[in-house]
Design a protein around this motif. Structure first.
Motif, PDB file in Angstrom:
ATOM      1  N   THR A 150       0.698  -1.244  -0.041  1.00  0.00           N
ATOM      2  CA  THR A 150       0.080   0.215   0.095  1.00  0.00           C
ATOM      3  C   THR A 150       0.997   1.227   0.113  1.00  0.00           C
ATOM      4  OG1 THR A 150      -1.554  -0.955   1.163  1.00  0.00           O
ATOM      5  CG2 THR A 150      -1.873   1.134   1.066  1.00  0.00           C
ATOM      6  N   VAL A 151       0.697   2.166  -0.844  1.00  0.00           N
ATOM      7  CA  VAL A 151       1.451   3.498  -0.679  1.00  0.00           C
ATOM      8  C   VAL A 151       0.634   4.554  -0.582  1.00  0.00           C
ATOM      9  CG1 VAL A 151       2.839   4.899  -2.390  1.00  0.00           C
ATOM     10  CG2 VAL A 151       2.683   2.437  -2.925  1.00  0.00           C
ATOM     11  N   GLU A 152       0.920   5.259   0.427  1.00  0.00           N
ATOM     12  CA  GLU A 152       0.102   6.531   0.985  1.00  0.00           C
ATOM     13  C   GLU A 152       1.068   7.779   0.823  1.00  0.00           C
ATOM     14  OE1 GLU A 152      -2.319   5.188   4.734  1.00  0.00           O
ATOM     15  OE2 GLU A 152      -0.116   4.593   4.935  1.00  0.00           O
ATOM     16  N   VAL A 192      -3.554  12.110   1.984  1.00  0.00           N
ATOM     17  CA  VAL A 192      -4.158  12.907   0.904  1.00  0.00           C
ATOM     18  C   VAL A 192      -4.130  11.917  -0.283  1.00  0.00           C
ATOM     19  CG1 VAL A 192      -3.362  14.966   1.785  1.00  0.00           C
ATOM     20  CG2 VAL A 192      -1.958  13.846   0.233  1.00  0.00           C
ATOM     21  N   ALA A 193      -3.584  10.842  -0.277  1.00  0.00           N
ATOM     22  CA  ALA A 193      -3.521   9.921  -1.497  1.00  0.00           C
ATOM     23  C   ALA A 193      -3.436   8.576  -0.994  1.00  0.00           C
ATOM     24  CB  ALA A 193      -2.841  10.442  -2.521  1.00  0.00           C
ATOM     25  N   GLN A 194      -3.874   7.493  -1.445  1.00  0.00           N
ATOM     26  CA  GLN A 194      -3.596   5.989  -1.230  1.00  0.00           C
ATOM     27  C   GLN A 194      -3.619   5.073  -2.513  1.00  0.00           C
ATOM     28  OE1 GLN A 194      -5.146   4.506   2.438  1.00  0.00           O
ATOM     29  NE2 GLN A 194      -5.367   2.275   1.482  1.00  0.00           N
ATOM     30  N   ILE A 195      -2.600   4.383  -2.685  1.00  0.00           N
ATOM     31  CA  ILE A 195      -2.593   3.380  -3.761  1.00  0.00           C
ATOM     32  C   ILE A 195      -2.770   2.040  -3.246  1.00  0.00           C
ATOM     33  CG2 ILE A 195      -1.511   2.516  -5.861  1.00  0.00           C
ATOM     34  CD1 ILE A 195      -0.296   5.415  -5.879  1.00  0.00           C
ATOM     35  N   ASN A 196      -3.834   1.246  -3.478  1.00  0.00           N
ATOM     36  CA  ASN A 196      -3.621  -0.072  -2.706  1.00  0.00           C
ATOM     37  C   ASN A 196      -3.182  -1.084  -3.757  1.00  0.00           C
ATOM     38  OD1 ASN A 196      -4.938   0.624  -0.355  1.00  0.00           O
ATOM     39  ND2 ASN A 196      -6.902   1.059  -1.406  1.00  0.00           N
ATOM     40  N   ASP A 197      -2.861  -2.301  -3.228  1.00  0.00           N
ATOM     41  CA  ASP A 197      -2.763  -3.391  -3.957  1.00  0.00           C
ATOM     42  C   ASP A 197      -1.597  -3.368  -4.959  1.00  0.00           C
ATOM     43  OD1 ASP A 197      -4.842  -5.056  -2.351  1.00  0.00           O
ATOM     44  OD2 ASP A 197      -6.060  -4.115  -3.928  1.00  0.00           O
ATOM     45  N   VAL A 198      -0.344  -2.454  -4.855  1.00  0.00           N
ATOM     46  CA  VAL A 198       0.561  -2.490  -5.589  1.00  0.00           C
ATOM     47  C   VAL A 198       1.444  -3.724  -5.449  1.00  0.00           C
ATOM     48  CG1 VAL A 198       2.774  -1.126  -6.105  1.00  0.00           C
ATOM     49  CG2 VAL A 198       0.611  -0.022  -5.154  1.00  0.00           C
ATOM     50  N   THR A 256       5.053  13.235   2.416  1.00  0.00           N
ATOM     51  CA  THR A 256       5.934  11.973   2.672  1.00  0.00           C
ATOM     52  C   THR A 256       5.257  10.733   1.932  1.00  0.00           C
ATOM     53  OG1 THR A 256       6.611  12.865   4.850  1.00  0.00           O
ATOM     54  CG2 THR A 256       6.818  10.440   4.441  1.00  0.00           C
ATOM     55  N   VAL A 257       6.248   9.876   1.403  1.00  0.00           N
ATOM     56  CA  VAL A 257       5.573   8.736   0.506  1.00  0.00           C
ATOM     57  C   VAL A 257       5.783   7.588   1.665  1.00  0.00           C
ATOM     58  CG1 VAL A 257       5.860   7.015  -1.097  1.00  0.00           C
ATOM     59  CG2 VAL A 257       6.200   9.356  -1.433  1.00  0.00           C
ATOM     60  N   VAL A 258       4.721   6.943   2.142  1.00  0.00           N
ATOM     61  CA  VAL A 258       4.844   5.637   2.897  1.00  0.00           C
ATOM     62  C   VAL A 258       4.360   4.287   2.065  1.00  0.00           C
ATOM     63  CG1 VAL A 258       3.724   4.724   5.095  1.00  0.00           C
ATOM     64  CG2 VAL A 258       4.110   7.386   4.902  1.00  0.00           C
ATOM     65  N   VAL A 259       5.127   3.574   2.077  1.00  0.00           N
ATOM     66  CA  VAL A 259       5.225   2.144   1.634  1.00  0.00           C
ATOM     67  C   VAL A 259       5.056   1.173   2.329  1.00  0.00           C
ATOM     68  CG1 VAL A 259       5.741   0.558  -0.089  1.00  0.00           C
ATOM     69  CG2 VAL A 259       6.348   2.784  -0.685  1.00  0.00           C
ATOM     70  N   THR A 270       7.161  -0.755   7.222  1.00  0.00           N
ATOM     71  CA  THR A 270       6.835   0.527   6.649  1.00  0.00           C
ATOM     72  C   THR A 270       8.008   1.221   6.155  1.00  0.00           C
ATOM     73  OG1 THR A 270       4.841   0.690   8.153  1.00  0.00           O
ATOM     74  CG2 THR A 270       5.790   2.598   7.321  1.00  0.00           C
ATOM     75  N   LEU A 271       8.021   1.761   4.885  1.00  0.00           N
ATOM     76  CA  LEU A 271       9.203   2.585   4.513  1.00  0.00           C
ATOM     77  C   LEU A 271       8.708   3.899   3.966  1.00  0.00           C
ATOM     78  CD1 LEU A 271      10.504  -0.108   2.100  1.00  0.00           C
ATOM     79  CD2 LEU A 271      11.303   0.318   4.032  1.00  0.00           C
TER      80      LEU A 271
END
Length: 94
Positions: A41-43, A52-58, A80-83, A89-90
């Motif tokens: 998951t990328v936030e 403010v944004a989220q990309i699921n199932d990467v 900040t990008v959170v993976v 969590t990176l």
């Protein structure tokens, strides 16, 4: 546990690089290196801590690969990008 270094967070299981290009206006990319294939998951988190944004199932394969992040809808500011994957969590500045 993660070891914080300038521009990079390193974990025994995965690494995340710097976002490019800087500054990004329409799309940005960050390279994540995984020891094994995983789903992430990328936030995108703003300076106040709000997501403010989220990309699921990467889908990430083992090894390095870029993750493309659309940023054209974000207002100018610090993010900040959170993976998150496999319990790890990176983070890296956008």
């Amino acid at each position: 546990m993660a070891d914080a270094r300038r521009g990079q967070i390193v974990d025994a299981a995965a690494t995340i690089g710097n976002v490019s290009p800087q500054p990004a206006t329409s799309n940005a990319s960050v390279t994540v290196t995984m020891p094994v294939a995983a789903t992430a998951t990328v936030e995108i988190i703003d300076a106040s801590g709000a997501r403010v944004a989220q990309i699921n199932d990467v889908q990430l394969s083992a090894g390095p690969q870029p993750i493309d992040i659309p940023v054209n809808t974000l207002v100018s500011g610090a993010y900040t990008v959170v993976v998150t994957t496999n319990g790890t969590t990176l983070t890296t500045p956008l």
